[in-house]
Design an enzyme around this catalytic site. Structure first.
Site, PDB file in Angstrom:
ATOM      1  N   HIS A 251       0.801  -1.226   0.000  1.00 29.07           N
ATOM      2  CA  HIS A 251       0.000   0.000   0.000  1.00 29.07           C
ATOM      3  C   HIS A 251       0.836   1.279   0.000  1.00 29.07           C
ATOM      4  O   HIS A 251       0.294   2.359  -0.269  1.00 29.07           O
ATOM      5  CB  HIS A 251      -0.927   0.040   1.218  1.00 29.07           C
ATOM      6  CG  HIS A 251      -2.001  -0.996   1.204  1.00 29.07           C
ATOM      7  ND1 HIS A 251      -2.848  -1.174   0.144  1.00 29.07           N
ATOM      8  CD2 HIS A 251      -2.366  -1.924   2.143  1.00 29.07           C
ATOM      9  CE1 HIS A 251      -3.696  -2.153   0.415  1.00 29.07           C
ATOM     10  NE2 HIS A 251      -3.421  -2.636   1.623  1.00 29.07           N
ATOM     11  N   GLY A 259      -2.107   2.145   4.949  1.00 29.39           N
ATOM     12  CA  GLY A 259      -2.517   0.781   5.207  1.00 29.39           C
ATOM     13  C   GLY A 259      -1.476  -0.093   5.872  1.00 29.39           C
ATOM     14  O   GLY A 259      -1.242  -1.230   5.427  1.00 29.39           O
ATOM     15  N   HIS A 288      -6.705  -7.164   0.329  1.00 27.96           N
ATOM     16  CA  HIS A 288      -6.789  -5.753  -0.043  1.00 27.96           C
ATOM     17  C   HIS A 288      -6.126  -5.517  -1.401  1.00 27.96           C
ATOM     18  O   HIS A 288      -5.158  -6.189  -1.759  1.00 27.96           O
ATOM     19  CB  HIS A 288      -6.108  -4.876   1.008  1.00 27.96           C
ATOM     20  CG  HIS A 288      -6.719  -4.996   2.373  1.00 27.96           C
ATOM     21  ND1 HIS A 288      -6.204  -5.818   3.342  1.00 27.96           N
ATOM     22  CD2 HIS A 288      -7.813  -4.399   2.923  1.00 27.96           C
ATOM     23  CE1 HIS A 288      -6.944  -5.729   4.440  1.00 27.96           C
ATOM     24  NE2 HIS A 288      -7.929  -4.880   4.206  1.00 27.96           N
ATOM     25  N   TYR A 422      -3.788 -11.027   9.806  1.00 21.78           N
ATOM     26  CA  TYR A 422      -3.965 -10.429  11.132  1.00 21.78           C
ATOM     27  C   TYR A 422      -4.499 -11.406  12.162  1.00 21.78           C
ATOM     28  O   TYR A 422      -4.843 -11.007  13.259  1.00 21.78           O
ATOM     29  CB  TYR A 422      -4.862  -9.184  10.994  1.00 21.78           C
ATOM     30  CG  TYR A 422      -4.312  -8.276   9.919  1.00 21.78           C
ATOM     31  CD1 TYR A 422      -3.148  -7.538  10.143  1.00 21.78           C
ATOM     32  CD2 TYR A 422      -4.881  -8.230   8.656  1.00 21.78           C
ATOM     33  CE1 TYR A 422      -2.595  -6.766   9.149  1.00 21.78           C
ATOM     34  CE2 TYR A 422      -4.331  -7.451   7.648  1.00 21.78           C
ATOM     35  CZ  TYR A 422      -3.184  -6.721   7.906  1.00 21.78           C
ATOM     36  OH  TYR A 422      -2.623  -5.958   6.908  1.00 21.78           O
TER      37      TYR A 422
END
EC number: 3.5.1.98
Length: 554
Positions: A251, A259, A288, A422
């Site tokens: 990002h 990000g 993403h 995550y």
């Protein structure tokens, strides 16, 4: 454990007592500390003896350990023996026909973005433990990464931004914000801002996406250095597949963090690869959109970006899933030679293994056939797994790993990077499995994690939902599947239509310069000819007197 091989075991008198190990933390006790991680790594590589122990014929220290360091070394030897037994039982071997290199520096594990921040570098610790626990280090070349230099990072990033990142810390942040050349990069403030942003989108406010934390500069330049070292292995043909799980931060923009990403190591790697490879294909399976990489190369036909990502509103409020870019019709910067060289595969919430496999293999195979890349960069963000704290897919680990296996079958130079992810225990599972796939050992791994030799077995076993010690736990379907097969088929057809422009794109001609030894030989021959005089020297002087005769002034 039996100590019958110890030559002193049968001696009983008041001076020499039979030695028995003192009670201490076992590998299963969970009392292992981060400071011990280096010892685990050393033990797994067989270099934990530090030169002051000697072994008898049975592999047992000839003299009993008397200090905590001695006992730790003893436990490390036990762990290393267990790893080697596992390597033999699972038949972990080096791949035939290609070489794999693994690039890492354990210092990145020590960083902490903040107590509530989703990004946990500790996931890299767990990944390392699984890779070493399964003995995969014996199937590849391992390298300890060094930090990237500022000049290397400036190959893409703005010079002021690089200087700021190299100096910033929680202690220096306010001071740096007062310097004019940094202050001008601070975004304008709005009345309802919940986070006070400083220069380049960085902040010390709670809740910031890109916080300033202790050791940040070390962390950023280390993961970038690992990616560039992996790239070097590919461009010098010392490796066919190079892995850096600490990289893949897609990002980051030219002069802005975004990000959880600060330095875009992917862009820097591709820029380096373009020196050697005519075309590079970038594939992104993070949940993403890989917006930073796409933006960097949106004018560049030598790089194709192909991103599979969650797209659309993420809740009833109508807010878009971060970063909100990567629509199906976004195909590169229109009106430039880079148009049609960015493919985006926007995916609704809840896609399952079968649908993802169809979408990935159908589109990727067509893209590789049309673009005909010389090398591939694969970003393996694990937030596309089911059960991720931020992701909204229902994929399992084997389906995620199949993406790596599919790309690997094309037998092109391959750079594999990490990215998002995550739920740390599942990130570690996926990246360990994909390391095994890269080394042709994916089918050899025991589906039950060898928790007895892991420093932190509770990460995979202790609590409900931690997977019961399995490498491939079945993730519960936590998101409704909004993907319709007909819509996915229409998407594949649309992307195939875009690829017709790529098939007709011009080729890039690249010439390989002679090696230095050959260049030196040529120059030496030329010098000898000039020294000898004769016809060659007379022609050289004639050309110098009449440069227009060669058309140089026309």
């Amino acid at each position: 454990m039996s100590y019958s091989n110890n030559p002193r075991a049968d001696l009983h008198n008041g001076i020499v007592q039979q030695w028995t190990p003192r009670p201490g933390p076992s590998p299963r006790s969970g009392s292992h500390t981060p400071a011990d991680d280096e010892d685990d790594y050393a033990a797994a590589h067989g270099d934990g003896a530090n030169g002051y122990h000697s072994l008898d014929a049975g592999g047992v220290p000839a003299s009993p350990p008397t200090t905590e360091d001695d006992e730790r070394w003893w436990r490390d030897q036990e762990r290393n023996d267990a790893i080697m037994r596992g390597v033999e039982e699972m038949q972990i071997t080096r791949p035939r026909g290609h070489k794999v290199s693994f690039h890492y520096n354990s210092q990145v594990e020590d960083m902490h973005f903040g107590k509530t921040h989703p990004m946990k570098p500790w996931r890299l610790t767990l990944t390392k433990h699984l890779v070493l626990g399964y003995g995969l280090q014996y199937a590849m070349d391992t390298y300890q990464a060094v930090a990237a230099g500022k000049d290397q990072v400036r190959a893409f990033h703005d010079s002021d931004y690089v200087d700021f990142l190299s100096e910033v810390s929680p202690q220096t942040f306010e001071q740096l914000c007062q310097i004019d050349r940094f202050a001008k990069h601070a975004p304008p403030k709005h009345e309802h801002d919940s986070v006070d942003l400083g220069p380049f989108n960085l902040s010390t406010s709670p809740g910031a996406d890109c916080p300033v934390f202790d050791g940040m500069s070390t962390y950023l330049f280390l993961y970038t250095g690992a990616t560039l070292a992996a790239t070097h292995q590919l461009t010098t043909q010392n490796s066919d597949i190079a892995i850096n799980w600490s990289g893949g931060l897609h990002h980051a923009h030219k002069s802005e963090a975004s990000g959880f990403c600060y330095i875009n190591d992917i862009v820097l790697a591709i820029l380096d690869m373009l020196r050697v490879y005519a075309r590079v294909l970038y594939i992104d399976i993070d949940v993403h959109h890989g917006d930073g990489v796409e933006e960097a190369f949106q004018r560049q036909p030598r790089v194709m970006t192909l991103s599979y990502h969650r797209y659309g509103p993420y809740d009833d409020t109508g807010h878009k899933f971060f970063p909100g870019t990567g629509d199906l019709t976004d195909v590169g910067l229109r009106g430039t030679v880079g148009e049609h060289f960015a493919l985006n595969v926007p995916i609704p919430s809840g896609i399952d293994d079968r649908q993802y496999k169809y979408l990935f293999e159908s589109t990727t195979s067509r893209a590789i056939e049309a673009f005909n890349p010389s090398a591939i960069v694969l970003q393996c963000g694990a937030d596309s797994l089911g059960g991720d704290r931020l992701g909204q897919f229902n994929m399992n680990i084997k389906a995620h790993g199949e993406c790596v296996a599919f790309v690997k079958r094309f037998r092109l130079p391959l750079l594999i990077l990490g990215g998002g992810g995550y739920t740390a225990r599942n990130v570690a599972r996926a990246w360990c499995y994909e390391t095994a796939i890269a080394t042709d050992n994916g089918a050899n791994l025991d589906p039950m994690i060898p928790v007895d030799i892991l420093p932190r077995p509770e990460a995979f076993t202790k609590f409900r939902g931690h997977g019961d010690g399995k490498l491939f736990p079945n993730f519960a379907r936590t998101h409704p599947n909004d993907c319709k097969d007909a819509d996915l088929e229409s998407m594949v057809k649309f992307l195939d239509g875009e690829l017709k422009y790529v098939r007709r794109s011009p080729w890039v001609q690249m010439d390989q310069l002679p090696r230095m030894s050959a260049m030196e030989a040529l120059m030496q021959d030329e010098d000898e000819g000039l020294k000898a005089g004769g016809q060659a020297e007379r022609e050289r002087r004639s050309k110098e007197r009449d440069p227009a005769g060669r058309g140089e002034l026309r």
